[in-house]
Design a protein around this motif. Structure first.
Motif, PDB file in Angstrom:
ATOM      1  N   TRP A   1     -17.575  -3.131  -8.170  1.00 17.34           N
ATOM      2  CA  TRP A   1     -16.735  -2.024  -7.730  1.00 17.34           C
ATOM      3  C   TRP A   1     -16.255  -1.206  -8.920  1.00 17.34           C
ATOM      4  CZ3 TRP A   1     -17.322  -6.558  -5.328  1.00 17.34           C
ATOM      5  CH2 TRP A   1     -17.410  -6.571  -3.930  1.00 17.34           C
ATOM      6  N   ASN A   2     -16.196   0.097  -8.754  1.00 11.24           N
ATOM      7  CA  ASN A   2     -15.552   0.943  -9.752  1.00 11.24           C
ATOM      8  C   ASN A   2     -14.032   0.874  -9.629  1.00 11.24           C
ATOM      9  OD1 ASN A   2     -17.964   1.756 -10.838  1.00 11.24           O
ATOM     10  ND2 ASN A   2     -17.977   3.782  -9.873  1.00 11.24           N
ATOM     11  N   HIS A   3     -13.561   0.579  -8.415  1.00 10.93           N
ATOM     12  CA  HIS A   3     -12.119   0.529  -8.156  1.00 10.93           C
ATOM     13  C   HIS A   3     -11.794  -0.774  -7.429  1.00 10.93           C
ATOM     14  CE1 HIS A   3     -13.308   4.914  -7.886  1.00 10.93           C
ATOM     15  NE2 HIS A   3     -12.636   4.822  -9.027  1.00 10.93           N
ATOM     16  N   GLU A   4     -11.407  -1.794  -8.204  1.00 15.25           N
ATOM     17  CA  GLU A   4     -11.086  -3.093  -7.605  1.00 15.25           C
ATOM     18  C   GLU A   4      -9.618  -3.195  -7.218  1.00 15.25           C
ATOM     19  OE1 GLU A   4     -12.363  -6.648  -9.402  1.00 15.25           O
ATOM     20  OE2 GLU A   4     -14.400  -5.952  -9.808  1.00 15.25           O
ATOM     21  N   SER A   5      -8.733  -2.527  -7.940  1.00 11.38           N
ATOM     22  CA  SER A   5      -7.306  -2.591  -7.629  1.00 11.38           C
ATOM     23  C   SER A   5      -6.909  -1.379  -6.800  1.00 11.38           C
ATOM     24  CB  SER A   5      -6.473  -2.623  -8.916  1.00 11.38           C
ATOM     25  OG  SER A   5      -6.464  -1.358  -9.545  1.00 11.38           O
ATOM     26  N   LEU A   6      -5.892  -1.567  -5.958  1.00 11.41           N
ATOM     27  CA  LEU A   6      -5.430  -0.467  -5.118  1.00 11.41           C
ATOM     28  C   LEU A   6      -4.927   0.696  -5.966  1.00 11.41           C
ATOM     29  CD1 LEU A   6      -4.835   0.660  -2.311  1.00 11.41           C
ATOM     30  CD2 LEU A   6      -2.593  -0.454  -2.431  1.00 11.41           C
ATOM     31  N   GLU A   7      -4.262   0.395  -7.081  1.00 15.12           N
ATOM     32  CA  GLU A   7      -3.774   1.470  -7.940  1.00 15.12           C
ATOM     33  C   GLU A   7      -4.922   2.348  -8.406  1.00 15.12           C
ATOM     34  OE1 GLU A   7      -1.085   2.165 -11.991  1.00 15.12           O
ATOM     35  OE2 GLU A   7      -1.740   0.137 -11.436  1.00 15.12           O
ATOM     36  N   ASP A   8      -6.024   1.720  -8.830  1.00 13.82           N
ATOM     37  CA  ASP A   8      -7.185   2.495  -9.283  1.00 13.82           C
ATOM     38  C   ASP A   8      -7.806   3.273  -8.126  1.00 13.82           C
ATOM     39  OD1 ASP A   8      -6.859   1.596 -11.845  1.00 13.82           O
ATOM     40  OD2 ASP A   8      -8.443   0.081 -11.751  1.00 13.82           O
ATOM     41  N   GLY A   9      -7.924   2.611  -6.966  1.00 11.86           N
ATOM     42  CA  GLY A   9      -8.540   3.257  -5.804  1.00 11.86           C
ATOM     43  C   GLY A   9      -7.751   4.466  -5.334  1.00 11.86           C
ATOM     44  N   LEU A  10      -6.428   4.325  -5.241  1.00  9.48           N
ATOM     45  CA  LEU A  10      -5.591   5.435  -4.801  1.00  9.48           C
ATOM     46  C   LEU A  10      -5.557   6.548  -5.849  1.00  9.48           C
ATOM     47  CD1 LEU A  10      -2.573   3.629  -3.106  1.00  9.48           C
ATOM     48  CD2 LEU A  10      -4.283   5.080  -1.982  1.00  9.48           C
ATOM     49  N   ALA A  11      -5.461   6.165  -7.119  1.00 16.30           N
ATOM     50  CA  ALA A  11      -5.419   7.167  -8.193  1.00 16.30           C
ATOM     51  C   ALA A  11      -6.685   8.008  -8.171  1.00 16.30           C
ATOM     52  CB  ALA A  11      -5.237   6.490  -9.541  1.00 16.30           C
ATOM     53  N   TRP A  12      -7.836   7.369  -7.959  1.00 16.42           N
ATOM     54  CA  TRP A  12      -9.089   8.119  -7.867  1.00 16.42           C
ATOM     55  C   TRP A  12      -9.082   9.011  -6.633  1.00 16.42           C
ATOM     56  CZ3 TRP A  12     -12.726   8.595  -4.082  1.00 16.42           C
ATOM     57  CH2 TRP A  12     -13.884   9.301  -4.421  1.00 16.42           C
TER      58      TRP A  12
ATOM     59  N   PHE B   1       0.846  -1.189   0.000  1.00 17.68           N
ATOM     60  CA  PHE B   1       0.000   0.000   0.000  1.00 17.68           C
ATOM     61  C   PHE B   1       0.888   1.249   0.000  1.00 17.68           C
ATOM     62  CE2 PHE B   1      -4.229   1.775   1.167  1.00 17.68           C
ATOM     63  CZ  PHE B   1      -3.854   3.077   1.481  1.00 17.68           C
ATOM     64  N   ALA B   2       1.891   1.273   0.902  1.00 10.97           N
ATOM     65  CA  ALA B   2       2.795   2.423   0.991  1.00 10.97           C
ATOM     66  C   ALA B   2       3.569   2.619  -0.307  1.00 10.97           C
ATOM     67  CB  ALA B   2       3.751   2.232   2.166  1.00 10.97           C
ATOM     68  N   ALA B   3       4.025   1.521  -0.889  1.00 14.69           N
ATOM     69  CA  ALA B   3       4.795   1.613  -2.131  1.00 14.69           C
ATOM     70  C   ALA B   3       3.937   2.146  -3.271  1.00 14.69           C
ATOM     71  CB  ALA B   3       5.368   0.246  -2.490  1.00 14.69           C
ATOM     72  N   GLN B   4       2.706   1.675  -3.371  1.00 13.66           N
ATOM     73  CA  GLN B   4       1.818   2.130  -4.440  1.00 13.66           C
ATOM     74  C   GLN B   4       1.501   3.612  -4.281  1.00 13.66           C
ATOM     75  OE1 GLN B   4       0.420   0.278  -7.258  1.00 13.66           O
ATOM     76  NE2 GLN B   4       0.291   2.445  -7.730  1.00 13.66           N
ATOM     77  N   LEU B   5       1.265   4.040  -3.051  1.00 11.95           N
ATOM     78  CA  LEU B   5       1.009   5.457  -2.809  1.00 11.95           C
ATOM     79  C   LEU B   5       2.230   6.286  -3.183  1.00 11.95           C
ATOM     80  CD1 LEU B   5      -0.814   7.688  -1.761  1.00 11.95           C
ATOM     81  CD2 LEU B   5      -0.017   7.170   0.559  1.00 11.95           C
ATOM     82  N   GLY B   6       3.421   5.795  -2.829  1.00  9.81           N
ATOM     83  CA  GLY B   6       4.649   6.500  -3.192  1.00  9.81           C
ATOM     84  C   GLY B   6       4.801   6.644  -4.695  1.00  9.81           C
ATOM     85  N   ARG B   7       4.491   5.592  -5.427  1.00  9.34           N
ATOM     86  CA  ARG B   7       4.605   5.657  -6.885  1.00  9.34           C
ATOM     87  C   ARG B   7       3.666   6.718  -7.469  1.00  9.34           C
ATOM     88  NH1 ARG B   7       5.451   0.015  -6.358  1.00  9.34           N
ATOM     89  NH2 ARG B   7       3.221  -0.452  -6.535  1.00  9.34           N
ATOM     90  N   LEU B   8       2.474   6.796  -6.927  1.00  6.24           N
ATOM     91  CA  LEU B   8       1.489   7.727  -7.470  1.00  6.24           C
ATOM     92  C   LEU B   8       1.846   9.178  -7.188  1.00  6.24           C
ATOM     93  CD1 LEU B   8      -1.807   5.783  -6.722  1.00  6.24           C
ATOM     94  CD2 LEU B   8      -0.873   6.309  -8.983  1.00  6.24           C
ATOM     95  N   VAL B   9       2.562   9.431  -6.088  1.00  5.87           N
ATOM     96  CA  VAL B   9       2.961  10.808  -5.784  1.00  5.87           C
ATOM     97  C   VAL B   9       4.429  11.052  -6.157  1.00  5.87           C
ATOM     98  CG1 VAL B   9       1.226  11.071  -3.984  1.00  5.87           C
ATOM     99  CG2 VAL B   9       3.523  10.280  -3.359  1.00  5.87           C
TER     100      VAL B   9
END
Length: 298
Positions: A283-294, A233-241
């Motif tokens: 779900w509109n956001h099934e993957s964490l990447e989609d959920g965090l990006a939204w 979760f932390a890594a995915q959030l880091g990638r997005l920001v």
């Protein structure tokens, strides 16, 4: 069919988003407020004194009960733990008793939390899983039990056992996002604990799904179907920001800063949203990447 939905906790993150969503689809929304009513869509109630006139629920087809002190708003002192418990018991009891006096079955969707399950490691947790141990487990047990007057009176009652609701405007992500943007959003503890999550958009859509399907009763895991380990979760959030997320926050330091609540932050809850899946919810956001990006763009 157009519904008339009463909401407690309408000023909160989920309650505000739900109100807008229901109005946009054409429903009438009634806000239960503790202050004096200032608009036609407001009704005054006093949960601390357990006062809510059943007549105020005339024509209401569903009540969504989201009121209660914020779990992460303060350090868990003995006094604040009492506040967390009492605010939820008072609000739910007040709503349930008023519904029991309405004289007809009104749909009740009552707030709850995945804290019911406690720290469960690798275990997959659906709505039939047993209660765990700890303060939050006991709180959720009593919180859900407070709705008994409504259920006993024939009101179809569902409990939203919410996971981490992703929104940049509040909740856990609202606190994590500024840290992540300063490259301070690394793993918490060893990072291997499972974090179940749901985007705010899907949380609101799932609550609306429950309003529209009164045949769904009992606990409902409000989570996306793909939980993630906290380090991922932390890594995915880091990638997005566009920031690294590699420096961990060690457990002893978290205990000093956060106190008792750290046992729930470091706990592992791997939810399976079996009830939502079985009822046909998508779900509109099934993957964490989609959920965090939204979440970070809304």
């Amino acid at each position: 069919m157009t519904q008339r939905v009463a909401i407690t906790g309408s000023s909160g993150l989920i309650g505000g988003a739900l109100s807008s969503y229901l109005r946009d689809r054409g429903d009438e929304v009634v806000h239960l407020v503790r202050r004096s009513a200032e608009a036609a869509h407001e009704v005054t109630w006093d949960p601390a004194r357990q006062q809510l006139d059943p007549a105020a629920l005339d024509g209401v087809t569903a009540v969504v009960n989201l009121a209660g002190a914020g779990v992460g708003d303060h350090r868990w002192t003995t006094s604040y733990k009492r506040t967390l418990v009492q605010s939820r018991i008072d609000c739910t009891t007040t709503v349930a008793r008023a519904l029991a006096e309405v004289g007809r079955p009104v749909r009740l969707v009552s707030g709850s939390a995945m804290g019911f399950y406690g720290n469960r490691g690798e275990e997959v947790l659906d709505e039939t899983s047993s209660r765990g141990d700890g303060f939050l487990s006991d709180l959720v047990r009593d919180w859900e039990a407070a709705a008994a007057p409504a259920a006993d009176a024939g009101c179809p009652t569902a409990f939203t056992r919410s996971s981490l609701v992703l929104s940049a405007r509040g909740g856990a992500l609202g606190r994590m996002l500024p840290l992540a943007r300063f490259a301070l959003g690394g793993p918490l503890g060893n990072g291997r604990q499972w974090w179940s999550w749901i985007s705010l958009e899907d949380e609101v859509r799932a609550i609306t799904h429950l309003i529209d399907h009164p045949d769904i009763v009992g606990p409902v895991n409000m989570a996306a179907p793909q939980p993630e380990r906290q380090k991922d979760f932390a890594a995915q959030l880091g990638r997005l920001v566009h920031r690294p997320a590699i420096v961990p926050a060690p457990s002893p330091a978290l205990r000093v800063v956060i106190g008792e609540m750290v046992q729930d932050i470091l706990g592992s809850q791997r939810l399976e949203p079996a009830a939502l899946s079985a009822s046909g919810f998508t779900w509109n956001h099934e993957s964490l990447e989609d959920g965090l990006a939204w979440a970070i763009t809304h």
